[in-house]
Design an enzyme around this catalytic site. Sequence first.
Site, short mmCIF file in Angstrom:
data_model
loop_
_atom_site.label_atom_id
_atom_site.label_comp_id
_atom_site.label_asym_id
_atom_site.label_seq_id
_atom_site.Cartn_x
_atom_site.Cartn_y
_atom_site.Cartn_z
N HIS A 52 -16.55 11.11 3.40
CA HIS A 52 -15.35 10.74 2.66
C HIS A 52 -14.56 11.97 2.21
O HIS A 52 -13.60 11.87 1.47
CB HIS A 52 -15.73 9.88 1.45
CG HIS A 52 -16.33 8.58 1.86
ND1 HIS A 52 -17.67 8.43 2.11
CD2 HIS A 52 -15.77 7.36 2.09
CE1 HIS A 52 -17.92 7.18 2.47
NE2 HIS A 52 -16.78 6.52 2.47
N CYS A 57 -22.14 7.96 6.22
CA CYS A 57 -21.43 6.69 6.39
C CYS A 57 -20.70 6.73 7.73
O CYS A 57 -20.77 7.73 8.45
CB CYS A 57 -20.46 6.46 5.23
SG CYS A 57 -20.10 4.70 4.93
N HIS A 81 -28.06 0.01 6.88
CA HIS A 81 -27.38 1.12 6.19
C HIS A 81 -26.88 0.65 4.84
O HIS A 81 -26.40 -0.48 4.69
CB HIS A 81 -26.20 1.62 7.02
CG HIS A 81 -25.33 2.60 6.30
ND1 HIS A 81 -25.76 3.87 5.99
CD2 HIS A 81 -24.07 2.50 5.80
CE1 HIS A 81 -24.79 4.51 5.34
NE2 HIS A 81 -23.76 3.70 5.21
N ARG A 118 0.82 -1.23 0.00
CA ARG A 118 0.00 0.00 0.00
C ARG A 118 0.86 1.28 0.00
O ARG A 118 0.50 2.28 0.61
CB ARG A 118 -0.96 0.02 1.20
CG ARG A 118 -2.00 -1.07 1.21
CD ARG A 118 -2.89 -0.99 2.43
NE ARG A 118 -2.15 -1.31 3.63
CZ ARG A 118 -2.56 -1.04 4.87
NH1 ARG A 118 -3.72 -0.42 5.05
NH2 ARG A 118 -1.84 -1.37 5.93
N GLU A 125 -26.44 6.43 2.04
CA GLU A 125 -25.49 7.41 1.54
C GLU A 125 -26.25 8.23 0.51
O GLU A 125 -26.80 7.70 -0.43
CB GLU A 125 -24.29 6.73 0.89
CG GLU A 125 -23.29 7.69 0.29
CD GLU A 125 -23.71 8.28 -1.04
OE1 GLU A 125 -23.56 9.50 -1.21
OE2 GLU A 125 -24.20 7.54 -1.91
#
Length: 756
Positions: free
Chosen positions: A696, A728, A643, A15, A667
């Site tokens: 986000h 979220c 959700h 990563r 969302e």
Amino acid sequence: MQTSIIGYPRIGNLRELKFASEKYFRGEVSAEELEKTAKEIRQYNLKIQRESGLDFIPSNDFSFYDGVLDTAFMLGVVPKRYKDLKLSKLDTYFAAARGYQGANGDVKALAMKKWYNTNYHYLVPEFDDDVIVKLEDTKPLDLFGEAKEVGVTTKCVVVGPFSFLKLAKYTGKKTLEDYVDSVADAYIKLIEKYSAIGGEWLQIDEPSLVLDLDAEDIELFEKLYKKILASKASVKVLLQTYFGDVRDCYENIIGLDFDGVGLDFVEGKKSLELVKKHKFPDSKVLFAGVVNGKNIWKNNYQCTLNKLDEIGECAKNVVISTSCSLLHVPCTLKNETKLEENYTRYFAFAEEKLQEIADLKSILGADSRETVSTYIENVELFEKERFVENQEIKARIAALTEEDFVRKPAFDEREKIQKERLGLPVFPTTTIGSFPQTKDVKAKRTALRKGEISLEDYEGFVKHKIAECVKIQEDIGLDVLVHGEFERNDMVEYFGEQLQGYVFTEKAWVQSYGTRCVKPPIVWGDVSRKDAMTVKWSSYAQRLTDKPMKGMLTGPVTILNWSFPREDISLKESAFQIACAIREEVLDLEAAGISIIQVDEAALREKLPLRKSDWNEDYLDWAIPAFRYVHTGVKPETQIHTHMCYSEFADIIGAIDDMDADVITFEASRSDLSILEVLKASNFRTEVGPGVYDIHSPRIPSKDEILEAVDKMRENVETSKLWLNPDCGLKTRGYEETIPSLKNMVLAAKEVRADI
């Protein structure tokens, strides 16, 4: 026979791109340092692909955030609000991806949606009337040239004009039709420049061709490509499709002047039938997607070679390829030091899939496949018994009846009972579940894993964080609280670790969006629950407050969809096994006094077939019942929440209502609460919390901004059915953003209540 892949993971084996990007966002490294890390990843990827013997190596499959966003910048499809920030090119790009709030202005990010039927998310291109489409960014050409400098000739990869136009959002008076010619002209210019620098093959990805297409769609596709292909000169154009078959336009495709066509023979139900029925032209190259690019199970060479034999009878020139980009699987098995060989022998990540493709080519080139060691070993592997069955759970599922999927009493009666029991105000405020996973949380989890602290010390730390989180929420004034999920590494991995039948990796990361990476667990065998998984933490948190504390669970469909599933049993059977485990947990939470239980189905739509004709038989007929079974055993006064995020909900809104939850949070912020009109039109019964701000993005929404969202909500949904919440979980945010955002949300709720 030659070999190819559609694309390769871009995050780096460990990563590296994620960490470098996040350092850049924090101002800890320069743009030059970020670019250096990105180049190192690209160079490494080229190296291992070349060493594997791959014939067609892709370039421009790399992105700092998202390939569709890259295409938007390539074409100059950048909304004015981002250009007006007067930032650098890179920072303008990240402003569109993440939003921006600073000295140069305050803008929200572009909308984000699921990439077809995967857990990857793309940024939705946005055409405003000020956009002038032209070839504005030469990144595809630059990366082709970069590869050429190190001696690797690649096929350049770009998202195609048809899919780009179909995925885009049109915010002004102009429509898709107004941009067709200018978009085609931009691709023509790209091909001209590509030819000038020695480009031979250009891969144009058109995944939207596997969707249900009407005559208008096919007309648009042909209009674009008749114009583009007329100007391709010496460049060979590969039309690449994936995630399904092209039954609606196969004849149109082979009738156009493409030099190569990529078809998916893994998810494409009718791909083999199509090439058999309508012989593939000898003048074209068929890139046959026979190695699964989405799952991590080793390829069954015997089955794949038999399929290639059938394909070879219908096509003269065949290239062995992956079914889709390897973006959707981890980079390499080499970093998995703790998984025993009796597991890893069954797995193939991206790097191992390169070897599988090489093996298939080698076996096909042999006089007799039965004499090739790799073939013999593969056959022996698939003949071995894995011993993964749990007869008890199989019998439990077999005994289920229709009554097991029906909750009583009916919704309207439950709603009255719950309102009386909970006594919540109008517009109850809550969060989706997780709170910021700060450095101290991650450090303690790592220390526990390494044996540097005891389990007792770790649990004491978690209790401290929960108590801190409860106090923060009470101080802010939220109505329904959460415990913060500090004990959880991931909303799926956490549960998988406590369920029998799962296998876990150390570093098998997969990109979900931007810098967000997930480590999907692997469904190894039949799934069952060993012990209670969340009751201890939820009960502890509830004892700290008089306000309702939500028990937080992940639903069976999402656990399955965000895992690498088995390929030896159906998804339905796996989902029902997980549903049995989550049902047990729900009932234990209720018995422990938890009055609100949230069972998240964030990924409900993810495995929904891309063609509507397959929705019920292949998915909804088992996905919705799997969720219902989780909660049909609870009392009327226990409120069940769920959700969902980053999907198109309009066309399955009826099925969502049929989940029979009491409250659902969506969302909705990045899509400007567009779901509200759908809820109104469908007479949606379930209480709803459309997310009022985007978590986000690092932006902090103002109270007035949230009030605007509330006004939209009240225009479309009955006030008594509305909740206020972020869109979220808050796991990826910092407290410096989270607390003021939630305070503004609570202030907005209080102002609305006073007004009412």
